[in-house]
Write an enzyme that holds these catalytic residues in place. Structure first.
Site, PDB file in Angstrom:
ATOM      1  N   SER A  10       0.798  -1.227   0.000  1.00 22.12           N
ATOM      2  CA  SER A  10       0.000   0.000   0.000  1.00 22.12           C
ATOM      3  C   SER A  10       0.835   1.283   0.000  1.00 22.12           C
ATOM      4  CB  SER A  10      -0.961   0.022   1.188  1.00 22.12           C
ATOM      5  OG  SER A  10      -0.263   0.240   2.390  1.00 22.12           O
ATOM      6  N   LYS A  65       0.726   4.621   7.021  1.00 23.59           N
ATOM      7  CA  LYS A  65       0.191   5.432   5.915  1.00 23.59           C
ATOM      8  C   LYS A  65       0.800   6.822   5.989  1.00 23.59           C
ATOM      9  CE  LYS A  65      -2.838   2.213   4.856  1.00 23.59           C
ATOM     10  NZ  LYS A  65      -2.493   1.274   3.817  1.00 23.59           N
TER      11      LYS A  65
END
Length: 187
Positions: A10, A65
């Site tokens: 990701s 993230k």
């Protein structure tokens, strides 16, 4: 500091599966004493910081993230481009091929919360899916890649004797599977 391993794609191409990171857990937290605050400099969370946090829907799981939206800011996503308070966010860390052409109407990030997204937008489960990250779930900022290892197909989710074989395989492939050029790279 705490060590973490990247398990998914990701955050590609900035963080790869098999990157092992050191995370600075002091940077965002106030020290208990004047000595701690003097020795361990702290600062607020900024847009662009790569942070490790407890996943809001499953707090025993850590996610990593990039911070995109800060408390009080108005965000909008138009055809994959992020705007904050009406201004386009420059995000050179996102490859155009990884940018989803999704659209979100303007919304305001609540106080004490952050909007986070993966750099590989079409492979990331992030705030677009499960919402804001509360400040108290953020553990720290990713600091550096201390080691990077290209996992083989048999290195993932093994148990018992298979884990022992995988450890032997990792030792045997240390030289051939280590991505030495990524070691000690600042994030």
């Amino acid at each position: 500091f705490q060590a973490f391993k990247i398990p998914t794609g990701s955050m590609q191409n900035n963080l790869l599966i098999g990157d092992h990171l050191l995370v600075n857990k002091f940077m965002f937290g106030p020290g208990d004493s004047a000595i701690e605050r003097a020795l361990l400099p702290e600062r607020s969370i900024r847009r662009g910081d790569v942070v490790v946090f407890k996943f809001p829907e499953e707090p025993e799981t850590d996610y990593i993230k990039r911070v995109i939206g800060l408390p009080g800011e108005t965000l909008e996503i138009r055809r994959g481009i992020v705007y904050v308070d009406g201004q386009r966010v420059e995000d050179p860390y996102v490859k155009e091929a990884y940018r989803l052409l999704d659209t979100y109407a303007p919304f305001t990030v609540p106080a004490g919360r952050y909007w986070v997204m993966g750099d590989h937008r079409d492979r990331s489960s992030d705030s677009r899916v499960w919402g804001f990250v509360p400040r108290d779930l953020i553990k720290g900022r990713a600091l550096l890649i201390w080691w990077s290892y290209t996992a083989g197909p048999n290195d993932i989710n093994l148990r018992g004797m298979d884990q022992l074989k995988a450890i032997g395989s990792k030792v045997a492939h240390l030289l051939t599977r280590s991505r030495w050029s990524r070691c000690f790279t600042l994030i």
